[in-house]
Scaffold this motif. Structure first.
Motif, short mmCIF file in Angstrom:
data_model
loop_
_atom_site.label_atom_id
_atom_site.label_comp_id
_atom_site.label_asym_id
_atom_site.label_seq_id
_atom_site.Cartn_x
_atom_site.Cartn_y
_atom_site.Cartn_z
N UNK A 524 -11.55 12.05 5.27
CA UNK A 524 -10.02 12.40 5.54
C UNK A 524 -9.26 11.30 5.67
N UNK A 525 -9.91 10.19 5.08
CA UNK A 525 -9.09 8.76 5.21
C UNK A 525 -8.39 8.67 3.64
N UNK A 526 -7.39 8.11 3.69
CA UNK A 526 -6.59 7.74 2.59
C UNK A 526 -7.18 6.90 1.40
N UNK A 527 -7.26 7.11 0.38
CA UNK A 527 -8.14 6.22 -0.79
C UNK A 527 -7.28 5.10 -1.22
N UNK A 528 -7.05 4.01 -0.26
CA UNK A 528 -5.91 3.09 -0.83
C UNK A 528 -6.60 2.34 -2.02
N UNK A 529 -7.78 2.19 -2.16
CA UNK A 529 -8.38 1.55 -3.39
C UNK A 529 -7.87 2.30 -4.67
N UNK A 530 -8.06 3.66 -4.60
CA UNK A 530 -7.54 4.38 -5.78
C UNK A 530 -6.02 4.26 -5.90
N UNK A 531 -5.03 4.12 -5.08
CA UNK A 531 -3.61 3.88 -4.77
C UNK A 531 -3.40 2.63 -5.73
N UNK A 532 -4.41 1.41 -5.29
CA UNK A 532 -4.12 0.45 -5.75
C UNK A 532 -4.28 0.26 -7.39
N UNK A 533 -5.32 1.05 -7.61
CA UNK A 533 -5.83 1.03 -9.07
C UNK A 533 -4.56 1.69 -9.81
N UNK A 534 -4.06 2.80 -9.18
CA UNK A 534 -2.73 3.69 -10.02
C UNK A 534 -1.62 2.77 -9.92
N UNK A 535 -1.25 2.29 -8.68
CA UNK A 535 0.16 1.83 -8.76
C UNK A 535 0.04 0.30 -8.54
N UNK A 536 -0.80 -0.44 -8.32
CA UNK A 536 -0.86 -1.85 -8.10
C UNK A 536 -0.34 -2.65 -8.94
N UNK A 537 0.21 -2.38 -10.34
CA UNK A 537 0.80 -3.16 -11.11
C UNK A 537 2.44 -2.81 -11.42
N UNK A 538 2.74 -1.79 -10.57
CA UNK A 538 4.01 -1.11 -10.90
C UNK A 538 5.13 -2.13 -10.71
N UNK A 539 5.04 -3.12 -9.90
CA UNK A 539 6.32 -4.06 -9.79
C UNK A 539 6.30 -5.00 -11.07
N UNK A 540 4.91 -5.37 -11.49
CA UNK A 540 5.00 -6.28 -12.66
C UNK A 540 5.50 -5.56 -13.86
N UNK A 541 5.06 -4.34 -13.91
CA UNK A 541 5.77 -3.46 -15.33
C UNK A 541 7.34 -3.48 -15.28
N UNK A 542 7.69 -3.38 -13.93
CA UNK A 542 9.35 -3.52 -13.88
C UNK A 542 9.96 -4.67 -13.96
N UNK A 543 9.19 -5.78 -13.87
CA UNK A 543 9.97 -6.99 -13.94
C UNK A 543 9.94 -7.25 -15.17
N UNK A 544 11.32 -7.75 -16.09
CA UNK A 544 11.50 -7.84 -17.38
C UNK A 544 10.83 -9.45 -17.56
N UNK A 545 10.16 -9.29 -18.60
CA UNK A 545 9.27 -10.49 -19.15
C UNK A 545 10.23 -11.76 -19.49
#
Ligand code: AMP
Length: 545
Positions: A524-545
């Motif tokens: 019943x605990x939140x799987x933060x590891x899975x969330x990190x895999x899905x969303x962990x790069x979201x801020x990098x993707x949003x930052x313009x190169x």
């Protein structure tokens, strides 16, 4: 000179003997996997445990052989526990929510000789049966069922097995240090590891966890362990309930809020135990149905941080005292529990309420410390402010993992929990995070728990998790993953505004991502590891190169 007092080994069989002798007619109410209810009592549980011990004695098993169970919280499962440990075997509880590969890994690592399962898990058993060669006996926890027998021809049926057996059995005399049960950690990093409890550690844990300043169990109570028997032995409640002689309601497989409200109201449960996600579901269901949970005097919340808003909701809306507790598979599990001291009663209600947010102080039998690093070389200040690596030692704390010969301890024999926490002068401990869940933003630590506690207090958010997302400038920044309540159209800006004046500006999450569901693991605990895999790069993707 040694003392002149009797010596009796602390054995699990003495718990069920006590319950059967002094609390025989105290009810155990059990929900079966088909939804029907069974009313039994400690006397009958003990009789069936002895019948089952006679069954096990007819198998070719040696002391300390492992007998596995894959089952919900129900009366048959309870009977098997006492039958197994009472005859010197090791009761290995398995989490059915694991993947089949993890399940066969665990059964093979434990070298289980018998596999006991609830009927609903037949497909799971079929999916692993060819990869678990050590298992010689399969027992379905039910009456004869033609379909099950067709699917698994060498299966036996519990009800038929015990029907013909005698209820007379001399519990096996054992050294109290002998192993009694085995539970694997959830294995969020690498393979799960086995924690092998002893009779002595279990009995001592039962004493400590029942105390008024712990779970506060009494023979007047009817307890509802929502926490599964495969998750650290339902926090030891099947043992402590027998020690205290309290009545139990075993909820079976239906752990949704509405089913739990119904059980609490119908059977007048006084004390219930579970993880925060369970209580969130229960609160929602109680508000919807209009139930006031009148019988519920207290509930114990552990396994993950209890948000202050949850404590408040139980107190204000249901007059129920919520007790926050902390523990782990490696600690049997009780390591800290939050009950006030006399001096706190002199403070006002707001202060008392604040005091209860922390995970609590250690009961006698365990000690806590926080250190600058996980090796435990130097202790951090006990000032309620300075965070450090939380370490524990005591009578029911793991020393080494099953099948692994190295000690799991620091050089000076403390167990590093992997949690980051503060301790104050009185020993009240407050978890900031799992060390791997902490967010390191520009060299400063941010506690995901603190950010989650603020967000979950928003009435339109149902479930939240804060994780670290990689960031080009700051290394990591917090982002909030949130599930909105059914009718809500809450926006990201509104959620972020909710943080203002509640926390330093630089700690406010960079993003809010709304999702339909947040993944939770087997306990019943939140799987933060899975969330990190899905969303962990979201801020990098949003930052313009
Ligand atoms: P498990 O062995 O699966 O029960 O997980 C143990 C871990 O759960 C601990 O090391 C903590 O990280 C977390 N945990 C347990 N109780 C609490 C709590 N009251 N508050 C925050 N985290 C908790």
């Amino acid at each position: 000179m040694i003392g002149n007092m009797m010596f009796q080994p602390l054995l699990i069989s003495s718990l069920i003997e006590h319950a059967a002798t002094y609390h025989a007619d105290t009810e155990i109410i059990s929900k079966n996997t088909d939804g029907s209810m069974t009313h039994t009592n400690w006397g009958q549980v003990a009789q069936n445990a002895k019948r089952f011990a006679n069954v096990l004695a007819s198998f070719d098993l040696a002391i300390s052989d492992r007998v596995a169970t894959i089952a919900w919280n129900n009366h048959r499962h309870l009977e098997t526990w006492y039958g197994i440990s009472g005859s010197g075997l090791v009761c290995h509880t398995i989490n059915p929510r694991l993947f089949p590969e993890q399940l066969s890994y665990i059964v093979n690592d434990a070298d289980d000789k018998v596999l006991i399962f609830d009927k609903t898990f037949i497909n799971l058993v079929l999916s692993i049966k060819d990869s678990i060669p050590s298992v010689e006996h399969f027992i379905c926890l039910d009456a004869f069922d033609r379909d099950i027998q067709k699917a698994l021809p060498n299966v036996c049926f519990y009800d038929d097995l015990i029907k013909e057996r005698s209820d007379q059995f001399e519990w096996t005399e054992l050294d109290e240090a002998k192993a009694s049960s085995l539970c694997y950690t959830s294995g969020t990093t690498g393979n799960p590891k086995g924690v092998l409890y002893s009779h002595r550690s279990t009995v001592l844990h039962s004493y400590a966890s029942s105390l008024p300043d712990s779970f506060n169990f009494s023979a007047l109570d009817r307890i509802l362990p929502v926490v599964p028997m495969f998750h650290v032995n339902a926090w030891g409640t099947p043992y402590s309930a027998a020690m205290i002689g309290c009545s139990m309601v075993l909820p079976g497989p239906m752990l949704d809020g509405a089913s739990l409200v119904q059980l609490i109201d119908q059977y007048k449960v006084t004390n219930a135990l579970g993880v925060p996600t369970i209580w969130q579901g229960l609160l929602n269901a109680a508000y919807q149905s209009g139930s006031k949970l009148e019988s519920l005097v207290r509930n114990i919340v552990g396994g993950a941080a209890c948000p202050p808003s949850m404590l408040k909701a139980f107190k204000d809306d249901f007059q129920c005292e919520t007790i926050h507790a902390w523990g782990m598979t490696e600690t049997s599990p009780l390591g800290a529990v939050n009950q006030l001291k006399a001096k706190h009663l002199e403070t006002d209600e707001t202060e008392q309420f604040k005091q209860r947010f922390a995970q609590g102080r250690p009961p006698y039998g365990v000690s806590l410390r926080v250190c600058h690093d996980e090796k435990g070389v130097e202790e951090s200040a006990r000032d309620g402010y300075t965070p450090g690596h939380l370490q524990i030692k005591g009578h029911w704390i793991v020393e080494s993992y099953f099948n692994q010969f190295d000690h799991a301890l620091t050089q000076d024999n403390w167990f590093d929990t992997g949690d980051i926490a503060t301790l104050d002068q009185d020993g009240y401990m407050q978890i900031s995070d799992r060390s791997k869940d902490l967010i390191k933003s520009g060299g400063e630590w941010i506690s995901s728990v603190e950010l989650e506690n603020i967000a979950i207090a928003h009435p339109e958010l149902e479930m939240v998790a804060v994780i670290a997302a990689s960031h080009a400038k700051w290394d990591e920044r917090p982002i909030l993953i949130a599930k909105r309540a059914a009718v809500s159209s809450l926006s990201e800006a509104e959620v972020l505004a909710f943080y203002h004046n509640k926390i330093a500006k630089w700690q406010i999450p960079d993003r809010v991502i709304f999702v339909d569901a947040i993944p939770v693991g087997g306990t019943g605990k939140i799987l933060k590891k899975d969330l990190r895999e899905i969303y962990g790069s979201v801020l990098l993707e949003e930052t313009p190169a």
